[in-house]
Scaffold this active site. Sequence first.
Site, short mmCIF file in Angstrom:
data_model
loop_
_atom_site.label_atom_id
_atom_site.label_comp_id
_atom_site.label_asym_id
_atom_site.label_seq_id
_atom_site.Cartn_x
_atom_site.Cartn_y
_atom_site.Cartn_z
N HIS A 1 60.76 33.50 60.59
CA HIS A 1 61.60 34.65 60.93
C HIS A 1 61.67 34.75 62.45
CE1 HIS A 1 61.66 36.52 56.80
NE2 HIS A 1 60.66 35.65 56.67
N HIS B 1 60.55 27.73 56.82
CA HIS B 1 60.59 29.17 56.55
C HIS B 1 59.95 29.93 57.70
CE1 HIS B 1 60.67 32.60 53.54
NE2 HIS B 1 60.08 33.11 54.62
N TRP C 1 54.12 41.29 60.06
CA TRP C 1 53.51 40.81 58.82
C TRP C 1 52.29 39.94 59.08
CZ3 TRP C 1 58.71 41.14 59.76
CH2 TRP C 1 59.42 42.05 58.95
N ASP D 1 56.26 31.09 58.25
CA ASP D 1 56.73 32.45 57.98
C ASP D 1 56.83 33.30 59.24
OD1 ASP D 1 57.83 34.28 56.26
OD2 ASP D 1 56.02 34.75 55.17
FE FE2 Z 1 59.54 35.19 54.87
#
Ligand code: FE2
Length: 414
Positions: free
Chosen positions: A58, A56, A314, A308
């Site tokens: 991005h 996972h 983020w 992530d």
């Molecule tokens: Fe995510």
Amino acid sequence: MHIVNARLRTAPGLHSIFCQNGRIHRIIAQSEPLAAQPGTLDASSNLVIPPLVEPHIHLDAVATAGQPEWNRSGTLFEGIERWGQRKATITHQDTKARAHAGIRMLAEHGIQQVRTHVDVTDPTLAALKALLEVRDEARSLIDLQIVAFPQEGIESFEGGRALMERALDMGADVVGGIPHFENTREQGVSSVHFLMDQAERRGLKVDVHCDETDDPHSRFLEVLAEQARVRGMGAMVTASHTTAMGSYDNAYCSKLMRLLKAANLSFVSCPTESIHLQGRFDTFPKRRGVTRVAELDRAGLNVCFGQDSLQDPWYPLGNGNILRILDAGLHICHMMGYDDLRRCLDLVTDHSARALGLGEGYGLVEGRPASFVILEAASDYEAVRTQAKALWSVRNGEVIMQRAPQQVQLLPGR
Ligand code: FE2
């Protein structure tokens, strides 16, 4: 290629691994350590494991933290707002360069299997076009699965359904979603029905950002799990984050667990990102804002860890090292008992491979691809205790990464 003095997670003692034509030909137990011959790779009694997996990430957002502004509140929702600003300035080359830089960070840490979410709530689908090219260009280092990820919603973003369909037509591998971000509960539910319809019709896997919030009333996991169950698609479906599970009361959760087991879907937790982004509306006591990793694992469900983010709106840190996430995750999820420590690499190897549906394309098994990593440790426990590094990464019989072991000298009396 021939590897000697390999320590395996699955059998005691040392082993030799013979590879032929990019596949594992034979794995043979050694009765004693062997001297390395020219042309052999000496694992030096270190662990040889299947490649590490990043389930996972991005990649389209790598290295955008602070552009144009930093996420000052530290919340998921400000992250989406900051990303919206950066998205307006994206170019094809910029996305590709940053994604390749992210892939190099992952490959340097022995990761060869990656699932990236790519934001498709953009009428130009610029990031997706870039990542589809990157998927081919990076093939010598990693296998890349691309999730069509509707960052700003399927139902609540103008043209969201059509953008999802276009992204899947263009070649995205996995159907994504973000039901907790849709404007209403009804839109969240209908987005899950829509994305499951798309996946079933096209024979694709599903990976949904699901209930990534501390809101105990965010209950889209039950919708996703029930859809997976009735369609018989559990092995194809992953629920990412599910941080609201950390806020559900136990009575609801015990009922939910029954459904999750019947659905048999996979879970990805991103513990460093979640503990950073969640709990932001609490004063004290503060929730950890992570899903119930240990409980899912104890219930026999497939759960793994992901990073992530690498320096994005983020999460400002990140260096590609999934073992850093494993270390943090074991702390955050109360998984520091010996039974967990001695098999903790499952959470960043076999479990992640199962979530990605890698099947017989993965694993230290005769006949499978000769792809593996030598870790500077003799066991799972030592790997996480010493924050071991990947020393070698071998992909289809070819060395793609080599790291010199760190040398440290104490100099007493100076
Ligand atoms: Fe995510």
